[in-house]
Design an enzyme around this catalytic site. Structure first.
Site, PDB file in Angstrom:
ATOM      1  N   ASP A   1      39.012  30.068  67.856  1.00 31.66           N
ATOM      2  CA  ASP A   1      40.131  29.379  68.506  1.00 31.66           C
ATOM      3  C   ASP A   1      40.055  27.868  68.304  1.00 31.66           C
ATOM      4  O   ASP A   1      39.075  27.219  68.681  1.00 31.66           O
ATOM      5  CB  ASP A   1      40.143  29.676  70.009  1.00 31.66           C
TER       6      ASP A   1
ATOM      7  N   ASP B   1      33.433  29.371  64.892  1.00 28.23           N
ATOM      8  CA  ASP B   1      34.248  29.645  66.064  1.00 28.23           C
ATOM      9  C   ASP B   1      35.673  29.904  65.583  1.00 28.23           C
ATOM     10  O   ASP B   1      36.075  29.443  64.503  1.00 28.23           O
ATOM     11  CB  ASP B   1      34.199  28.439  67.008  1.00 28.23           C
TER      12      ASP B   1
END
Length: 318
Positions: free
Chosen positions: A73, A71
């Site tokens: 963010d 991922d």
């Protein structure tokens, strides 16, 4: 990408849109991925001196059926890529100060709360789509390179970057998986020396953005569908793969692989990871200090003022 007018959100279920978004992201990722001999961390900012605590036999060197999915963010990068991208577009006069204030408040909330707000994220995506509509994909890619240097390069978590490098050093492919636009995600992946990126695919016709998405944003279940589609296309064994995220929204993706990691986890993911004995890493130095950090547009008076006004408004409403 050609227009897919018959695949509209109103005529397909949410699950079908997730599958469509995932498949579109996987197709885009494979087209833009780095060759294997370039994915070992040779591009800008690829290798850091940060060391990672050794873990026996993982990642397994030479296991070509294993890969890692990260991922973006708050896992690889502090803050949300789409908000940093918005700030860069504002600087280039793609939109007005009113929209900048909204971007500032959403980014501040994200940093303060440490979790994603679905309404904020949807609003940011809608704003981004309306802003880029009519612009050429090549133009936004070029601008995205500049924005990375201005707002993102200094926000990469060294610890997470070192984890990604461990997979690259083991001869495995490493992919970003994010709701950010696939073009932005691809730029970040390349600059970090990663293999490629799975991201939200905005529809384009003859190289011009239409202002619509293919499927839906690559978020939650759609991320899992993208990883599944890419694994099938690449001949990967998900039981031998690893995934890394900070958010409980990514539990579907983390649950797909044999080696899930919770990185800088939010409260729900931390609880879930502990219950299932998943590995945890937290690279935030002084967790509260990291959470309350206001977006680093402090040098831009309009953004700082907009953030302060938004926070004050929020307090009055409470």
């Amino acid at each position: 990408m050609a227009a897919l007018g018959w695949l509209t959100p109103r005529r397909r279920s949410a699950t079908a849109r997730s599958v469509l978004a995932g498949e579109a992201a996987a197709e885009a990722a494979r087209k833009s991925s780095l060759p294997a001999d370039r994915s070992a961390g040779r591009s800008t900012g690829a290798r850091l001196a940060t060391t990672v605590e050794p873990e026996p036999a993982f990642p397994v060197v030479g296991d070509e059926r294993a890969a890692a999915f990260f991922d973006l963010d708050n896992t690889v990068m502090q803050g949300a890529a789409i908000f940093h991208f918005g700030r860069g577009l504002y600087k280039r006069k793609f939109f007005q100060r009113r929209e900048l204030t909204r971007f500032a408040w959403q980014q501040a909330w994200f940093r303060l709360a440490g979790v994603e707000d679905p309404e904020h994220m949807q609003d940011a995506r809608d704003s981004a789509l309306s802003i880029v509509k009519g612009h050429r994909v090549s133009e936004l890619m070029s601008i995205g390179e500049e924005i990375y240097d201005e707002y993102m390069a200094d926000r990469i978590w060294p610890g997470t970057r070192a984890l990604a490098q461990a997979h690259l050093d083991a001869g495995q492919k490493v992919w970003l998986v994010t709701a950010a636009p696939v073009e932005t995600a691809t730029i970040i992946a390349r600059r970090l020396g990663l293999t490629g990126a799975l991201g939200t695919v905005a529809e384009s016709v003859d190289g011009v953005y239409t202002g619509r998405l293919v499927g839906e944003p690559l978020h939650g279940p759609a991320k899992a569908e993208a990883v599944r589609a890419l694994a099938t296309a690449e001949g990967l064994d998900l039981a031998r793969c690893a995934a890394y995220s900070d958010s409980h929204n990514d539990i579907p993706m983390l649950s797909l692989v044999g080696h899930p990691y919770a990185i800088n986890p939010d409260t729900k993911l931390r609880k879930h990871a502990r219950a299932l004995d998943w590995r945890l890493r937290d690279y935030r130095t002084g967790r509260k200090a990291a959470k309350v950090g206001i977006p680093a547009a402090a040098g831009v008076g309009a953004l700082a003022g907009g953030t302060a006004a938004a926070v004050a408004l929020h307090r009055r409403r409470r």
